[in-house]
Design a protein around this motif. Structure first.
Motif, PDB file in Angstrom:
ATOM      1  N   MET A 185      57.794  47.658  84.797  1.00 14.65           N
ATOM      2  CA  MET A 185      58.344  48.921  85.321  1.00 14.65           C
ATOM      3  C   MET A 185      59.841  48.777  85.604  1.00 14.65           C
ATOM      4  N   LYS A 186      60.220  47.655  86.210  1.00 15.35           N
ATOM      5  CA  LYS A 186      61.640  47.438  86.520  1.00 15.35           C
ATOM      6  C   LYS A 186      62.483  47.355  85.258  1.00 15.35           C
ATOM      7  N   GLU A 187      61.856  46.914  84.181  1.00 17.53           N
ATOM      8  CA  GLU A 187      62.544  46.860  82.887  1.00 17.53           C
ATOM      9  C   GLU A 187      62.537  48.223  82.192  1.00 17.53           C
ATOM     10  N   LYS A 188      61.957  49.214  82.860  1.00 21.22           N
ATOM     11  CA  LYS A 188      61.881  50.593  82.366  1.00 21.22           C
ATOM     12  C   LYS A 188      61.022  50.746  81.112  1.00 21.22           C
ATOM     13  N   ASN A 189      60.078  49.826  80.950  1.00 25.27           N
ATOM     14  CA  ASN A 189      59.110  49.934  79.857  1.00 25.27           C
ATOM     15  C   ASN A 189      57.857  50.584  80.448  1.00 25.27           C
ATOM     16  N   PHE A 190      57.966  51.891  80.697  1.00 25.42           N
ATOM     17  CA  PHE A 190      56.931  52.594  81.438  1.00 25.42           C
ATOM     18  C   PHE A 190      55.621  52.724  80.670  1.00 25.42           C
ATOM     19  N   SER A 191      55.695  52.859  79.361  1.00 23.87           N
ATOM     20  CA  SER A 191      54.448  52.978  78.602  1.00 23.87           C
ATOM     21  C   SER A 191      53.655  51.670  78.666  1.00 23.87           C
ATOM     22  N   ARG A 192      54.343  50.533  78.600  1.00 22.66           N
ATOM     23  CA  ARG A 192      53.655  49.231  78.715  1.00 22.66           C
ATOM     24  C   ARG A 192      53.110  49.045  80.128  1.00 22.66           C
ATOM     25  N   ALA A 193      53.880  49.427  81.129  1.00 23.73           N
ATOM     26  CA  ALA A 193      53.409  49.318  82.515  1.00 23.73           C
ATOM     27  C   ALA A 193      52.156  50.168  82.709  1.00 23.73           C
TER      28      ALA A 193
ATOM     29  N   ILE B  40      43.824  47.543  84.475  1.00 27.51           N
ATOM     30  CA  ILE B  40      43.393  47.074  85.799  1.00 27.51           C
ATOM     31  C   ILE B  40      42.509  48.129  86.454  1.00 27.51           C
ATOM     32  N   LEU B  41      42.898  49.386  86.317  1.00 29.87           N
ATOM     33  CA  LEU B  41      42.160  50.478  86.952  1.00 29.87           C
ATOM     34  C   LEU B  41      40.726  50.574  86.437  1.00 29.87           C
ATOM     35  N   LYS B  42      40.505  50.239  85.183  1.00 26.47           N
ATOM     36  CA  LYS B  42      39.134  50.255  84.640  1.00 26.47           C
ATOM     37  C   LYS B  42      38.237  49.295  85.414  1.00 26.47           C
ATOM     38  N   ALA B  43      38.797  48.153  85.789  1.00 23.01           N
ATOM     39  CA  ALA B  43      38.022  47.155  86.530  1.00 23.01           C
ATOM     40  C   ALA B  43      37.988  47.448  88.025  1.00 23.01           C
ATOM     41  N   ARG B  44      39.031  48.096  88.503  1.00 27.97           N
ATOM     42  CA  ARG B  44      39.137  48.381  89.936  1.00 27.97           C
ATOM     43  C   ARG B  44      39.534  49.849  90.130  1.00 27.97           C
ATOM     44  N   PRO B  45      38.589  50.768  89.953  1.00 26.27           N
ATOM     45  CA  PRO B  45      38.913  52.197  89.952  1.00 26.27           C
ATOM     46  C   PRO B  45      39.395  52.760  91.288  1.00 26.27           C
ATOM     47  N   ASP B  46      39.187  52.043  92.363  1.00 25.53           N
ATOM     48  CA  ASP B  46      39.637  52.516  93.673  1.00 25.53           C
ATOM     49  C   ASP B  46      40.782  51.678  94.235  1.00 25.53           C
ATOM     50  N   SER B  47      41.545  51.067  93.363  1.00 22.78           N
ATOM     51  CA  SER B  47      42.677  50.262  93.809  1.00 22.78           C
ATOM     52  C   SER B  47      43.856  51.178  94.129  1.00 22.78           C
ATOM     53  N   ALA B  48      44.131  51.334  95.410  1.00 27.40           N
ATOM     54  CA  ALA B  48      45.222  52.219  95.833  1.00 27.40           C
ATOM     55  C   ALA B  48      46.574  51.803  95.261  1.00 27.40           C
ATOM     56  N   PRO B  49      46.936  50.507  95.285  1.00 29.81           N
ATOM     57  CA  PRO B  49      48.241  50.135  94.715  1.00 29.81           C
ATOM     58  C   PRO B  49      48.350  50.455  93.226  1.00 29.81           C
ATOM     59  N   VAL B  50      47.278  50.256  92.487  1.00 31.34           N
ATOM     60  CA  VAL B  50      47.302  50.538  91.057  1.00 31.34           C
ATOM     61  C   VAL B  50      47.435  52.044  90.825  1.00 31.34           C
ATOM     62  N   LEU B  51      46.664  52.839  91.555  1.00 28.37           N
ATOM     63  CA  LEU B  51      46.749  54.295  91.426  1.00 28.37           C
ATOM     64  C   LEU B  51      48.148  54.795  91.778  1.00 28.37           C
ATOM     65  N   TYR B  52      48.708  54.249  92.852  1.00 27.49           N
ATOM     66  CA  TYR B  52      50.046  54.665  93.277  1.00 27.49           C
ATOM     67  C   TYR B  52      51.090  54.327  92.202  1.00 27.49           C
ATOM     68  N   ASN B  53      51.031  53.107  91.707  1.00 34.65           N
ATOM     69  CA  ASN B  53      51.998  52.704  90.685  1.00 34.65           C
ATOM     70  C   ASN B  53      51.804  53.489  89.387  1.00 34.65           C
ATOM     71  N   LEU B  54      50.569  53.826  89.060  1.00 32.88           N
ATOM     72  CA  LEU B  54      50.337  54.681  87.894  1.00 32.88           C
ATOM     73  C   LEU B  54      50.971  56.057  88.113  1.00 32.88           C
ATOM     74  N   GLY B  55      50.865  56.563  89.321  1.00 34.09           N
ATOM     75  CA  GLY B  55      51.515  57.835  89.627  1.00 34.09           C
ATOM     76  C   GLY B  55      53.012  57.755  89.439  1.00 34.09           C
ATOM     77  N   LEU B  56      53.621  56.684  89.925  1.00 37.76           N
ATOM     78  CA  LEU B  56      55.069  56.511  89.776  1.00 37.76           C
ATOM     79  C   LEU B  56      55.471  56.373  88.311  1.00 37.76           C
ATOM     80  N   VAL B  57      54.697  55.595  87.560  1.00 37.37           N
ATOM     81  CA  VAL B  57      54.980  55.412  86.135  1.00 37.37           C
ATOM     82  C   VAL B  57      54.896  56.756  85.408  1.00 37.37           C
ATOM     83  N   CYS B  58      53.881  57.526  85.728  1.00 32.56           N
ATOM     84  CA  CYS B  58      53.716  58.828  85.067  1.00 32.56           C
ATOM     85  C   CYS B  58      54.863  59.778  85.416  1.00 32.56           C
ATOM     86  N   ILE B  59      55.363  59.710  86.643  1.00 36.01           N
ATOM     87  CA  ILE B  59      56.535  60.514  86.995  1.00 36.01           C
ATOM     88  C   ILE B  59      57.715  60.101  86.119  1.00 36.01           C
ATOM     89  N   LYS B  60      57.923  58.799  85.974  1.00 33.60           N
ATOM     90  CA  LYS B  60      59.028  58.298  85.149  1.00 33.60           C
ATOM     91  C   LYS B  60      58.886  58.707  83.691  1.00 33.60           C
TER      92      LYS B  60
END
Length: 158
Positions: free
Chosen positions: A22-30, A37-57
């Motif tokens: 993400m810091k390298e701005k490779n948002f599609s890879r992030a 990760i979310l497939k294995a841990r569907p209720d992971s708040a940090p993963v969901l949050y970071n996915l939200g940020l990536v999607c905004i970017k």
């Protein structure tokens, strides 16, 4: 990225990799890493949050809102989620929904300065001068010497 078992270390490393990407701005890879990760841990708040940020970017605001709504349910006290969710709704052209989210945030934490400011701006941009002024007056009761709120108050009073 292969799962080497359901170890916390593996998922933490994968999340760290996603943050670096993400810091390298490779948002599609992030996003790709985080979704795995979310497939294995569907209720992971940090993963969901970071996915939200990536999607905004990535300008994927519908996806961002969906992820951020999920994490808001998991961590309703995490105020920053509300601000990013409001950004998603504003970019989707849903200012009323964005305002609703920010009202929830300031109800949870009346001293959430950024949330109050953004709520006022949403009202102002939406032509809701009376609501913007009322929110500015509330903000000035909490932050009486804040120059930003004082300036907004002067602009809205005229």
């Amino acid at each position: 990225m292969e799962d080497s078992g359901d170890s916390d270390g593996y998922y933490l490393s994968a999340q760290n990799l996603a943050l670096i990407v993400m810091k390298e701005k490779n948002f599609s890879r992030a996003r790709e890493i985080l979704e795995k990760i979310l497939k294995a841990r569907p209720d992971s708040a940090p993963v969901l949050y970071n996915l939200g940020l990536v999607c905004i970017k990535m300008n994927k605001y519908e996806d961002a809102a969906a992820y951020l709504e999920r994490v808001k349910k998991l961590l309703p006290e995490a105020i920053q989620i509300y601000n990013n969710l409001a950004v998603s709704y504003m970019r989707l052209g849903k200012p009323d929904k964005a305002a609703e989210v920010l009202k929830e945030a300031v109800a949870l934490n009346p001293e959430y300065e950024n949330g109050r400011y953004n709520l006022i701006v949403i009202y102002k941009k939406s032509g809701k001068k009376r609501e913007a002024l009322a929110e500015t007056e509330k903000a000035l009761k909490i932050f009486p010497n804040n120059p930003v709120f004082l300036k907004l108050y002067q602009e809205l009073k005229t």
